[in-house]
Design a protein around this motif. Sequence first.
Motif, short mmCIF file in Angstrom:
data_model
loop_
_atom_site.label_atom_id
_atom_site.label_comp_id
_atom_site.label_asym_id
_atom_site.label_seq_id
_atom_site.Cartn_x
_atom_site.Cartn_y
_atom_site.Cartn_z
N SER A 39 -12.37 -5.38 19.46
CA SER A 39 -11.52 -6.16 18.57
C SER A 39 -12.11 -6.24 17.17
O SER A 39 -13.29 -5.92 16.95
N ALA A 40 -11.29 -6.71 16.26
CA ALA A 40 -11.68 -6.96 14.87
C ALA A 40 -10.73 -8.01 14.32
O ALA A 40 -9.61 -8.16 14.80
N PRO A 41 -11.17 -8.77 13.32
CA PRO A 41 -10.27 -9.79 12.73
C PRO A 41 -9.14 -9.15 11.94
O PRO A 41 -9.33 -8.13 11.25
N ALA A 42 -7.96 -9.72 12.04
CA ALA A 42 -6.79 -9.21 11.31
C ALA A 42 -6.85 -9.64 9.85
O ALA A 42 -7.47 -10.64 9.50
N ASP A 43 -6.18 -8.87 9.02
CA ASP A 43 -6.09 -9.17 7.59
C ASP A 43 -4.65 -8.96 7.15
O ASP A 43 -4.27 -7.88 6.69
N PRO A 44 -3.77 -9.98 7.31
CA PRO A 44 -2.35 -9.80 6.95
C PRO A 44 -2.13 -9.40 5.50
O PRO A 44 -1.19 -8.67 5.20
N ALA A 45 -2.97 -9.89 4.59
CA ALA A 45 -2.80 -9.53 3.17
C ALA A 45 -3.03 -8.04 2.96
O ALA A 45 -2.29 -7.38 2.21
N LEU A 46 -4.04 -7.49 3.64
CA LEU A 46 -4.30 -6.06 3.53
C LEU A 46 -3.19 -5.25 4.18
O LEU A 46 -2.82 -4.17 3.69
N ASP A 47 -2.63 -5.76 5.27
CA ASP A 47 -1.50 -5.09 5.91
C ASP A 47 -0.29 -5.05 4.97
O ASP A 47 0.42 -4.04 4.90
N ALA A 48 -0.05 -6.14 4.25
CA ALA A 48 1.07 -6.17 3.30
C ALA A 48 0.88 -5.15 2.18
O ALA A 48 1.82 -4.47 1.76
N ARG A 49 -0.35 -5.02 1.69
CA ARG A 49 -0.64 -4.03 0.66
C ARG A 49 -0.42 -2.62 1.19
O ARG A 49 0.10 -1.74 0.49
N PHE A 50 -0.81 -2.39 2.44
CA PHE A 50 -0.63 -1.08 3.05
C PHE A 50 0.86 -0.76 3.21
O PHE A 50 1.30 0.38 2.98
N LEU A 51 1.66 -1.76 3.58
CA LEU A 51 3.10 -1.55 3.71
C LEU A 51 3.73 -1.23 2.36
O LEU A 51 4.64 -0.39 2.28
N HIS A 52 3.27 -1.86 1.30
CA HIS A 52 3.79 -1.54 -0.03
C HIS A 52 3.39 -0.12 -0.44
O HIS A 52 4.16 0.57 -1.14
N ALA A 53 2.21 0.33 -0.01
CA ALA A 53 1.82 1.72 -0.28
C ALA A 53 2.73 2.68 0.47
O ALA A 53 3.11 3.74 -0.06
N LEU A 54 3.10 2.34 1.71
CA LEU A 54 4.03 3.18 2.46
C LEU A 54 5.41 3.18 1.80
O LEU A 54 6.12 4.20 1.83
N ARG A 55 5.81 2.07 1.21
CA ARG A 55 7.09 2.04 0.51
C ARG A 55 7.09 3.01 -0.67
O ARG A 55 8.09 3.73 -0.89
N ARG A 56 5.99 3.06 -1.39
CA ARG A 56 5.92 4.02 -2.50
C ARG A 56 5.96 5.45 -1.98
O ARG A 56 6.57 6.33 -2.60
N TRP A 57 5.30 5.68 -0.83
CA TRP A 57 5.33 7.02 -0.24
C TRP A 57 6.75 7.40 0.18
O TRP A 57 7.19 8.55 0.03
N ALA A 58 7.52 6.44 0.71
CA ALA A 58 8.87 6.72 1.19
C ALA A 58 9.83 7.06 0.06
O ALA A 58 10.94 7.54 0.33
N LEU A 59 9.46 6.81 -1.18
CA LEU A 59 10.33 7.18 -2.30
C LEU A 59 10.52 8.69 -2.41
O LEU A 59 11.38 9.15 -3.17
N ARG A 60 9.75 9.47 -1.67
CA ARG A 60 9.93 10.91 -1.66
C ARG A 60 11.26 11.29 -1.02
O ARG A 60 11.78 12.38 -1.24
N TYR A 61 11.82 10.41 -0.19
CA TYR A 61 13.06 10.71 0.53
C TYR A 61 14.30 10.17 -0.19
O TYR A 61 15.38 10.75 -0.03
N CYS A 62 14.18 9.08 -0.89
CA CYS A 62 15.32 8.51 -1.61
C CYS A 62 14.79 7.51 -2.64
O CYS A 62 13.66 7.01 -2.50
N PRO A 63 15.57 7.21 -3.65
CA PRO A 63 15.07 6.29 -4.69
C PRO A 63 15.26 4.81 -4.36
O PRO A 63 14.86 3.97 -5.16
N TRP A 64 15.84 4.49 -3.20
CA TRP A 64 16.17 3.09 -2.89
C TRP A 64 15.49 2.72 -1.58
O TRP A 64 16.03 2.99 -0.50
N VAL A 65 14.30 2.10 -1.68
CA VAL A 65 13.51 1.74 -0.50
C VAL A 65 13.14 0.27 -0.60
O VAL A 65 12.65 -0.18 -1.64
N GLY A 66 13.36 -0.47 0.48
CA GLY A 66 13.03 -1.88 0.52
C GLY A 66 12.11 -2.22 1.67
O GLY A 66 11.90 -1.42 2.59
N ILE A 67 11.55 -3.43 1.63
CA ILE A 67 10.66 -3.93 2.67
C ILE A 67 11.49 -4.63 3.74
O ILE A 67 12.38 -5.42 3.43
N GLU A 68 11.21 -4.35 5.01
CA GLU A 68 11.90 -4.97 6.13
C GLU A 68 10.89 -5.77 6.95
O GLU A 68 10.16 -5.23 7.78
#
Length: 494
Positions: free
Chosen positions: A74-103
Motif C-alpha cells: 500500500s501507499a497513501p493516496a494523493d487526490p490532488a495529484l490524481d486531479a492534476r494527472f486527470l487534467h494532463a490526460l484531458r490535454r492529451w485527449a485534445l488530439r482526438y477532438c477540440p472539445w474535452v471535459g472532465i467527468e
Amino acid sequence: MFDGIRKRVVSMWFPRLASDRALRVRPVDGPFALTLNTNNANRIYCLNAKAERQGLSCGMPYSDARIFCPELQSAPADPALDARFLHALRRWALRYCPWVGIEGRDGLVLDITGSAHLFSGEEPMLADMRQRLRRAGLSVRLGLADTRAAAWALAHHGEGSAVSEPGNPLAVLGSLPVAALRLDTGTETALQRLGLRTIEMLEAANRASLARRFGPALLRRLDQAMGRQPEQISALIEPPHYGLRMTFPEPIGLVADVMEATARLLDRLCSRLAENAAGARILSLTLYRVDRAAQTVELRLARPLRDAPRILPLFEREVGDVDAGFGIDLIRLEAVEVAALPSEQISAIATERTTRLDDLINRIGTRIGIENVQRFLPADSHIPERAFSLSPAFANDPKGGWASPRPRPIHLFAPEPITGSGSYPPDRFRWRRMSFTTAHATGPERIAPEWWLEDDNWRTGLRDYWKVSTRQGRRLWLFHTPQHPGWFVQGEFP
C-alpha cells in the motif's frame, strides 16, 4: 451543427486512475492499494487489478484488507495529484477532438462530432485510444453514443458493448441496470423494489406515475440518455499564454535596436495582460543569436505590472550587458509568472505614492536582485527581538501600520550592561564611557520570556523595561533583570 450530422460523444472512464498513476511512478508486482484516512479510519481508496481479484474493494477498512490479503502492498493516496494527472490526460485527449471535459474525478468526456473521419472512423478511433492508454499503463473503459449520458452508461456498465448505433440508443442501453442513469442510491433502491431493474423496463413504465413518485430528476436522467433532452459538455478553457516572439530579416546587435523590439513586444504583452485583468510578476526576455546561442534576461517586479512604459527601462541595464555575438535574429518575451491585477478606483495621491515606491524597488532590484530588497514586517511576539521579521519587499503587500500598546525604540541593539547608582531606575549611570543623569523615566513594562523557544539572551528570566530621558538629551530603553540583578540598555528612541 449542419443538418445530417449527428452528435457523437465518447465517455472515457479510468476505473483505477489513482493506482495506475502511482504504479507508473513506482511499479509493484502483486496486489497494491492506495489508502486514505476518512472519518478517522484508514480505508482503501483505489486498487490495482490483482488486488481486486483477491476480493478487495474500495471503501473497506485497510486492516480488514490486510486480513484477506496479507501480501497487500500500500501507499497513501494523493487526490490532488490524481486531479492534476486527470487534467494532463484531458490535454492529451485534445488530439482526438477540440472539445474535452472532465467527468467526475476519474473520467473524461469528448465531443467527437465531425472528428471520427480523421481516424478512419469511430471504431479505429476507439482502438487508437485503447492502444495508447494501455501502452501508458492505464486501465480505461470507453463508451460511444449520441448523448453524454448514454456514453457514460456504456463506459461504466456496458460490459463489452461500448458503442451505440446512431439514432437508436435503447437497443444497447435497454439491458443495462438503472444505475447506469447516474441515479442516487435511494432512487435506485426504490426502483429495484418496484421491479424496474433495467433501463428498458423503466422506459416502458408509465411516466406520470414515475414523476409523481420520484419527481422530475428521474425522468430527466432517462431523457438525457435517450437523447430527448440535451446535456452540455463543459470543456475547460485553456489558461492564456503570455509569450510573444519577433524575428528579424537581418540580425541586430545594437542596444537601441534590441530595446525597440522589446518595447513592441512589451506593448502587445501588456495589452493581453489587461484583457485578462492580470499583471506580470516575472518577465523573461530571451535573445537568440545567429550562432544558435541564447541569452536570457529575467526581470522580477515588486508588484504585478502591465504598464509598458514603467517596465521597459528596467530591461535596459541587463540588455546592455548581453553579448550579441554576430547578431540577434529572434527575441522572445514571456510573462513567466502572472497575478491578478483588477482595475481599481483609487485617488491620484495614493496612486503616485505607491507607483514611486514600486518603481524604486524595481530599479534597486535590477541591480542587487529583487529578493535582496527587504522590508520589516510586524511579528506576533512581545519579545523585542522577535517583534519583527525581514521579508523580500516584492513578496508581500503589507497593509495598515504597526500596532503596539507600548512604544518601541527605532534603534534596537543587543543588551549592553551599565553601571548605575541611586533609585529604581538609577538616577545616574554610565554607558559607553559616557555619564548620564536621569531626567524622566516611564515604566516599568514587565516582559516574560517565551518558554517554548530557546534563546540564550533571555535565560536571565523576567525583564522590567523603562523608557528613560536623560539630561544629556539621549532617550534610552533600559531594562532590569530581577532574578540576576543588573541594568542594561537595549535601544534608543529618536
